[in-house]
Write an enzyme that holds these catalytic residues in place. Sequence first.
Site, PDB file in Angstrom:
ATOM      1  N   TYR A  89      21.142  -9.182  -6.031  1.00 40.11           N
ATOM      2  CA  TYR A  89      20.229 -10.215  -5.482  1.00 40.11           C
ATOM      3  C   TYR A  89      18.864  -8.698  -4.840  1.00 40.11           C
ATOM      4  CZ  TYR A  89      18.612 -13.545  -1.690  1.00 40.11           C
ATOM      5  OH  TYR A  89      16.972 -13.889  -0.969  1.00 40.11           O
ATOM      6  N   GLY A 140      13.451 -24.660  -7.234  1.00 45.33           N
ATOM      7  CA  GLY A 140      13.608 -24.577  -6.003  1.00 45.33           C
ATOM      8  C   GLY A 140      13.333 -25.871  -5.067  1.00 45.33           C
ATOM      9  N   ALA A 141      12.349 -26.823  -5.602  1.00 49.99           N
ATOM     10  CA  ALA A 141      11.535 -28.022  -4.566  1.00 49.99           C
ATOM     11  C   ALA A 141      12.638 -28.622  -4.454  1.00 49.99           C
ATOM     12  CB  ALA A 141      10.489 -28.184  -5.078  1.00 49.99           C
ATOM     13  N   ALA A 184      18.195  -6.323  -6.114  1.00 53.96           N
ATOM     14  CA  ALA A 184      17.528  -5.835  -7.496  1.00 53.96           C
ATOM     15  C   ALA A 184      16.778  -6.843  -7.822  1.00 53.96           C
ATOM     16  CB  ALA A 184      19.014  -5.529  -8.549  1.00 53.96           C
ATOM     17  N   ASN A 242       9.790 -19.716  -6.224  1.00 54.12           N
ATOM     18  CA  ASN A 242      10.735 -19.458  -5.115  1.00 54.12           C
ATOM     19  C   ASN A 242      12.300 -20.334  -5.283  1.00 54.12           C
ATOM     20  OD1 ASN A 242      11.802 -20.533  -1.997  1.00 54.12           O
ATOM     21  ND2 ASN A 242      12.146 -22.604  -3.150  1.00 54.12           N
ATOM     22  N   LYS A 301      15.157  -9.098  -6.296  1.00 54.04           N
ATOM     23  CA  LYS A 301      14.657  -9.651  -5.288  1.00 54.04           C
ATOM     24  C   LYS A 301      13.438  -8.249  -5.473  1.00 54.04           C
ATOM     25  CE  LYS A 301      15.388 -13.675  -3.665  1.00 54.04           C
ATOM     26  NZ  LYS A 301      14.506 -14.636  -4.383  1.00 54.04           N
ATOM     27  N   GLY A 312       2.640 -40.909   1.158  1.00 55.46           N
ATOM     28  CA  GLY A 312       1.383 -40.943   1.131  1.00 55.46           C
ATOM     29  C   GLY A 312       0.570 -39.529  -0.196  1.00 55.46           C
ATOM     30  N   SER A 339      12.498 -11.333  -0.498  1.00 63.13           N
ATOM     31  CA  SER A 339      13.891 -11.434   0.137  1.00 63.13           C
ATOM     32  C   SER A 339      13.244 -10.319   0.860  1.00 63.13           C
ATOM     33  CB  SER A 339      15.079 -11.881   0.028  1.00 63.13           C
ATOM     34  OG  SER A 339      15.806 -11.235   0.959  1.00 63.13           O
ATOM     35  N   ARG A 382      15.651 -28.491  -2.185  1.00 59.52           N
ATOM     36  CA  ARG A 382      16.214 -28.179  -0.824  1.00 59.52           C
ATOM     37  C   ARG A 382      14.919 -27.118  -0.316  1.00 59.52           C
ATOM     38  NH1 ARG A 382      21.155 -25.880  -2.632  1.00 59.52           N
ATOM     39  NH2 ARG A 382      20.905 -25.458  -3.921  1.00 59.52           N
TER      40      ARG A 382
HETATM   41  P1  NAP Z   1      18.318 -23.072  -0.607  1.00 63.54           P
HETATM   42  O1  NAP Z   1      18.676 -24.061   0.013  1.00 63.54           O
HETATM   43  O2  NAP Z   1      19.998 -22.608  -1.934  1.00 63.54           O
HETATM   44  O3  NAP Z   1      17.207 -23.748  -2.529  1.00 63.54           O
HETATM   45  C1  NAP Z   1      17.435 -23.523  -3.810  1.00 63.54           C
HETATM   46  C2  NAP Z   1      17.058 -23.948  -5.330  1.00 63.54           C
HETATM   47  O4  NAP Z   1      16.609 -23.382  -6.193  1.00 63.54           O
HETATM   48  C3  NAP Z   1      17.791 -24.830  -5.123  1.00 63.54           C
HETATM   49  O5  NAP Z   1      15.565 -26.763  -5.244  1.00 63.54           O
HETATM   50  C4  NAP Z   1      17.924 -25.382  -6.422  1.00 63.54           C
HETATM   51  O6  NAP Z   1      18.155 -26.664  -7.175  1.00 63.54           O
HETATM   52  C5  NAP Z   1      16.686 -24.244  -7.266  1.00 63.54           C
HETATM   53  N1  NAP Z   1      17.467 -23.564  -7.782  1.00 63.54           N
HETATM   54  C6  NAP Z   1      18.659 -22.353  -7.821  1.00 63.54           C
HETATM   55  N2  NAP Z   1      19.238 -22.438  -9.151  1.00 63.54           N
HETATM   56  C7  NAP Z   1      18.191 -22.925 -10.174  1.00 63.54           C
HETATM   57  C8  NAP Z   1      17.982 -23.396 -11.105  1.00 63.54           C
HETATM   58  N3  NAP Z   1      18.359 -21.968 -12.198  1.00 63.54           N
HETATM   59  N4  NAP Z   1      17.118 -23.419 -12.002  1.00 63.54           N
HETATM   60  C9  NAP Z   1      16.450 -24.487 -11.215  1.00 63.54           C
HETATM   61  N5  NAP Z   1      16.756 -24.705  -9.956  1.00 63.54           N
HETATM   62  C10 NAP Z   1      16.851 -23.737  -9.058  1.00 63.54           C
HETATM   63  O7  NAP Z   1      17.594 -21.635  -1.328  1.00 63.54           O
HETATM   64  P2  NAP Z   1      16.691 -20.896  -0.214  1.00 63.54           P
HETATM   65  O8  NAP Z   1      17.739 -20.345   0.689  1.00 63.54           O
HETATM   66  O9  NAP Z   1      15.688 -22.510  -0.021  1.00 63.54           O
HETATM   67  O10 NAP Z   1      16.032 -20.378  -1.008  1.00 63.54           O
HETATM   68  C11 NAP Z   1      14.629 -20.093  -1.508  1.00 63.54           C
HETATM   69  C12 NAP Z   1      14.417 -18.941  -1.900  1.00 63.54           C
HETATM   70  O11 NAP Z   1      14.066 -17.912  -0.941  1.00 63.54           O
HETATM   71  C13 NAP Z   1      15.681 -18.224  -2.224  1.00 63.54           C
HETATM   72  O12 NAP Z   1      14.561 -17.756  -3.965  1.00 63.54           O
HETATM   73  C14 NAP Z   1      15.800 -17.395  -1.657  1.00 63.54           C
HETATM   74  O13 NAP Z   1      16.177 -15.999  -2.292  1.00 63.54           O
HETATM   75  C15 NAP Z   1      14.218 -16.716  -0.261  1.00 63.54           C
HETATM   76  N6  NAP Z   1      15.164 -16.453   0.566  1.00 63.54           N
HETATM   77  C16 NAP Z   1      16.294 -17.365   1.461  1.00 63.54           C
HETATM   78  C17 NAP Z   1      16.538 -16.397   2.669  1.00 63.54           C
HETATM   79  C18 NAP Z   1      17.998 -17.676   3.420  1.00 63.54           C
HETATM   80  O14 NAP Z   1      17.805 -17.270   4.339  1.00 63.54           O
HETATM   81  N7  NAP Z   1      17.555 -19.399   3.281  1.00 63.54           N
HETATM   82  C19 NAP Z   1      16.153 -15.120   3.208  1.00 63.54           C
HETATM   83  C20 NAP Z   1      15.482 -14.942   1.926  1.00 63.54           C
HETATM   84  C21 NAP Z   1      14.616 -15.026   0.688  1.00 63.54           C
HETATM   85  P3  NAP Z   1      19.030 -28.014  -6.975  1.00 63.54           P
HETATM   86  O15 NAP Z   1      18.019 -28.572  -5.551  1.00 63.54           O
HETATM   87  O16 NAP Z   1      19.073 -28.991  -7.949  1.00 63.54           O
HETATM   88  O17 NAP Z   1      20.456 -27.184  -7.305  1.00 63.54           O
END
Ligand code: NAP
Length: 248
Positions: A156, A14-15, A158, A91, A160, A55, A143, A17
């Site tokens: 979600y 998930g790198a 379950a 991630n 997490k 770099g 989370s 974004r």
């Molecule tokens: P995000 O902005 O939606 O980015 C998700 C990333 O995961 C993207 O790079 C996406 O790929 C990748 N991804 C999703 N499904 C995938 C799959 N099947 N195979 C490969 N890559 C996949 O999410 P985020 O907010 O940064 O969250 C990152 C993590 O933190 C998640 O596990 C989320 O549950 C957790 N989290 C987030 C929050 C929050 O408030 N944001 C809070 C608690 C926990 P693409 O770029 O190719 O779409």
Amino acid sequence: MSLQHEKGVALVTGAGRGIGKAIALRLAGCGYHVVCVSQSAGSCGAAAEEINQNGGSAEALAVDVSDATAVREACESILGKHEVVDVLVNNAGITRDGLLLRMSEDDWDQVMATNLSSCFYWVKGLSRPMTRKRHGRIINISSVVGLMGNAGQVNYAAAKAGMLGFTKSLAREFAGRSVTANVVAPGFIDTDMTSSLTDEVRGKISAQIPLKRLGKADDIAAMVEFLASEEANYITGQVFTVDGGMVM
Ligand code: NAP
């Protein structure tokens, strides 16, 4: 950013974004060669390019983390090239929200596969060389919802929460090999995942957070950087909330 990769290899799912990208940039800044994984080649490619242009050293790999075969093949290819991945950050995650009575089986399955089963696939594919090297870091991004529950997110929550039991068991299995496994549990972080929230909802959420604001992706990356470091070598099987004080 360091020109050397003296720290070894890190893989971040998930790198492309948000939080994962912030983690990839930080680990690259520490001197790791970073394998940036995401679903679309465009987003992981752009993250890797940003690191290389600044770099650091990175490569991109588009893999659907919910696909066991695709992850196994990706792990074989990565280990064929790098021999060992020193830091694995699980991630990648998705939400498919809805109240239980309206939630489809597909929404349940997709969230479990992407958020939880993926961790099993990557650890299974990458941990053998780590244990042989007697050094490694596994960091799983869960989370606060996995700790507290949340109406409309049974799938979600379950998945997490499952990551906690998974990580604690791993920590016990790998401790004898000096491979640590820990969880970071973010609260509400400003990323694409939370961008659909209306200003009203954001206001209500912020009011319930002791620090009165959403967190930044880099707040999570800073914790991951610490857990990946040598300073964290006596920490395993733990859950670190980074949430502005939501869970106390
Ligand atoms: P995000 O902005 O939606 O980015 C998700 C990333 O995961 C993207 O790079 C996406 O790929 C990748 N991804 C999703 N499904 C995938 C799959 N099947 N195979 C490969 N890559 C996949 O999410 P985020 O907010 O940064 O969250 C990152 C993590 O933190 C998640 O596990 C989320 O549950 C957790 N989290 C987030 C929050 C929050 O408030 N944001 C809070 C608690 C926990 P693409 O770029 O190719 O779409």
